[in-house]
Design a protein around this motif. Structure first.
Motif, PDB file in Angstrom:
ATOM      1  N   TYR A 151      32.320  90.695 -18.307  1.00 54.70           N
ATOM      2  CA  TYR A 151      33.204  89.980 -17.377  1.00 54.70           C
ATOM      3  C   TYR A 151      33.015  88.464 -17.480  1.00 54.70           C
ATOM      4  O   TYR A 151      33.992  87.702 -17.501  1.00 54.70           O
ATOM      5  N   LYS A 152      31.760  88.035 -17.587  1.00 53.56           N
ATOM      6  CA  LYS A 152      31.501  86.595 -17.672  1.00 53.56           C
ATOM      7  C   LYS A 152      31.910  86.044 -19.042  1.00 53.56           C
ATOM      8  O   LYS A 152      32.315  84.880 -19.150  1.00 53.56           O
ATOM      9  N   VAL A 153      31.838  86.864 -20.087  1.00 50.17           N
ATOM     10  CA  VAL A 153      32.342  86.449 -21.405  1.00 50.17           C
ATOM     11  C   VAL A 153      33.854  86.244 -21.324  1.00 50.17           C
ATOM     12  O   VAL A 153      34.390  85.255 -21.851  1.00 50.17           O
ATOM     13  N   ALA A 154      34.538  87.172 -20.665  1.00 44.83           N
ATOM     14  CA  ALA A 154      35.990  87.045 -20.503  1.00 44.83           C
ATOM     15  C   ALA A 154      36.352  85.739 -19.804  1.00 44.83           C
ATOM     16  O   ALA A 154      37.254  85.009 -20.238  1.00 44.83           O
ATOM     17  N   TRP A 155      35.638  85.439 -18.733  1.00 41.63           N
ATOM     18  CA  TRP A 155      35.909  84.213 -17.990  1.00 41.63           C
ATOM     19  C   TRP A 155      35.484  82.961 -18.764  1.00 41.63           C
ATOM     20  O   TRP A 155      36.084  81.891 -18.612  1.00 41.63           O
ATOM     21  N   SER A 156      34.478  83.099 -19.602  1.00 46.25           N
ATOM     22  CA  SER A 156      34.081  81.974 -20.463  1.00 46.25           C
ATOM     23  C   SER A 156      35.216  81.644 -21.431  1.00 46.25           C
ATOM     24  O   SER A 156      35.569  80.473 -21.614  1.00 46.25           O
ATOM     25  N   TYR A 157      35.799  82.686 -22.039  1.00 46.89           N
ATOM     26  CA  TYR A 157      36.944  82.471 -22.940  1.00 46.89           C
ATOM     27  C   TYR A 157      38.118  81.861 -22.179  1.00 46.89           C
ATOM     28  O   TYR A 157      38.808  80.963 -22.680  1.00 46.89           O
ATOM     29  N   LEU A 158      38.332  82.328 -20.957  1.00 44.24           N
ATOM     30  CA  LEU A 158      39.425  81.818 -20.137  1.00 44.24           C
ATOM     31  C   LEU A 158      39.228  80.334 -19.847  1.00 44.24           C
ATOM     32  O   LEU A 158      40.163  79.533 -19.961  1.00 44.24           O
ATOM     33  N   ASN A 159      38.000  79.961 -19.517  1.00 44.88           N
ATOM     34  CA  ASN A 159      37.693  78.555 -19.232  1.00 44.88           C
ATOM     35  C   ASN A 159      37.769  77.683 -20.484  1.00 44.88           C
ATOM     36  O   ASN A 159      37.996  76.472 -20.385  1.00 44.88           O
ATOM     37  N   LEU A 160      37.566  78.303 -21.640  1.00 46.52           N
ATOM     38  CA  LEU A 160      37.683  77.579 -22.908  1.00 46.52           C
ATOM     39  C   LEU A 160      39.135  77.524 -23.400  1.00 46.52           C
ATOM     40  O   LEU A 160      39.406  76.997 -24.479  1.00 46.52           O
ATOM     41  N   LYS A 161      40.045  78.097 -22.602  1.00 49.59           N
ATOM     42  CA  LYS A 161      41.476  78.162 -22.932  1.00 49.59           C
ATOM     43  C   LYS A 161      41.746  79.037 -24.151  1.00 49.59           C
ATOM     44  O   LYS A 161      42.789  78.904 -24.808  1.00 49.59           O
ATOM     45  N   GLU A 162      40.807  79.941 -24.450  1.00 45.65           N
ATOM     46  CA  GLU A 162      41.014  80.903 -25.541  1.00 45.65           C
ATOM     47  C   GLU A 162      41.587  82.181 -24.920  1.00 45.65           C
ATOM     48  O   GLU A 162      40.909  83.194 -24.759  1.00 45.65           O
ATOM     49  N   ILE A 163      42.866  82.097 -24.566  1.00 43.17           N
ATOM     50  CA  ILE A 163      43.519  83.125 -23.758  1.00 43.17           C
ATOM     51  C   ILE A 163      43.553  84.486 -24.464  1.00 43.17           C
ATOM     52  O   ILE A 163      43.335  85.523 -23.820  1.00 43.17           O
ATOM     53  N   ASP A 164      43.837  84.484 -25.759  1.00 48.20           N
ATOM     54  CA  ASP A 164      43.922  85.761 -26.490  1.00 48.20           C
ATOM     55  C   ASP A 164      42.589  86.506 -26.447  1.00 48.20           C
ATOM     56  O   ASP A 164      42.553  87.730 -26.241  1.00 48.20           O
ATOM     57  N   LYS A 165      41.497  85.778 -26.634  1.00 48.86           N
ATOM     58  CA  LYS A 165      40.171  86.398 -26.591  1.00 48.86           C
ATOM     59  C   LYS A 165      39.853  86.900 -25.178  1.00 48.86           C
ATOM     60  O   LYS A 165      39.238  87.955 -25.008  1.00 48.86           O
ATOM     61  N   ALA A 166      40.244  86.124 -24.185  1.00 50.25           N
ATOM     62  CA  ALA A 166      40.024  86.530 -22.789  1.00 50.25           C
ATOM     63  C   ALA A 166      40.774  87.816 -22.487  1.00 50.25           C
ATOM     64  O   ALA A 166      40.228  88.749 -21.871  1.00 50.25           O
ATOM     65  N   GLU A 167      42.032  87.888 -22.944  1.00 45.54           N
ATOM     66  CA  GLU A 167      42.840  89.098 -22.734  1.00 45.54           C
ATOM     67  C   GLU A 167      42.167  90.315 -23.349  1.00 45.54           C
ATOM     68  O   GLU A 167      42.043  91.374 -22.710  1.00 45.54           O
TER      69      GLU A 167
END
Length: 203
Positions: A151-167
């Motif tokens: 979950y925190k990895v997902a949010w890390s990607y989201l905060n890095l604006k790496e939306i595809d990885k977050a998804e």
């Protein structure tokens, strides 16, 4: 007292070191129990201070006497980190945990330490470093630890604006269902991301 008596009579150096490590950990555990109701920023109680001081004395002694034993030193730095944590010295805790992992990546507490380090970097907004430590011992984590790390990895990607990885990360969490809470949150977060992307494409 029983452990101290055994220490006095123990002649084997390795066993003696392990007993000292155990004793220092006991002191930290007792201090933690005394401080369980203490709020952040409040002064240590006399009992907390007493046991943390005892733990530190043993740690200082062992640092001077342990040589060529990375396993024991790794345990020592883990305990040293726990003392720092009880003293609310977070930066010192991180440095001790990093040293512990470096000395012995197979330390049984490595997963817990790596998540703690990941949380620290996440709070510092150093998201790439956070991802590294959330993933470091992923295969050895239990399901609760994996769910938090995912979950925190997902949010890390989201905060890095790496939306595809977050998804993809949120989809992974939903598919694996390791923890009910993070799975439900991931449904909501993924829905929000997809809605945002749809709105942006419409604009």
């Amino acid at each position: 007292k029983a452990l101290q008596l055994i220490l006095k009579n123990e002649k084997d150096r390795t066993k003696k070191i392990n007993l000292y490590l155990r004793l220092s950990y006991i002191h930290v555990s007792i201090a933690k129990k005394y401080g369980i109701k203490r709020l952040t920023g409040e002064k240590l109680s006399p009992n907390e201070k007493k046991h943390l001081d005892e733990a530190n004395k043993i740690i200082s002694f062992l640092l001077k006497n342990i040589e060529n034993n990375n396993k024991a030193l790794s345990t020592l730095y883990n305990i040293k980190g726990l003392v720092s944590y009880e003293l609310e010295k977070v930066d010192e805790t991180i440095q001790n945990f990093l040293k512990s992992i470096e000395l012995n990546p197979k330390n049984p507490q490595a997963e817990v330490m790596s998540i703690f380090i990941g949380e620290y970097y996440f709070d510092q907004e150093k998201y790439n470093d956070a991802i590294k430590y959330y993933k470091l011992f992923y295969k050895r984590m239990n399901n609760s630890q994996k769910a938090l790390a995912d979950y925190k990895v997902a949010w890390s990607y989201l905060n890095l604006k790496e939306i595809d990885k977050a998804e993809l990360q949120f989809v992974k969490i939903i598919r694996e269902e390791l923890d009910k809470g993070t799975t439900e949150d991931s449904y909501k977060d993924l829905a929000f991301i997809l809605t945002q992307n749809k709105d942006e494409q419409t604009i």
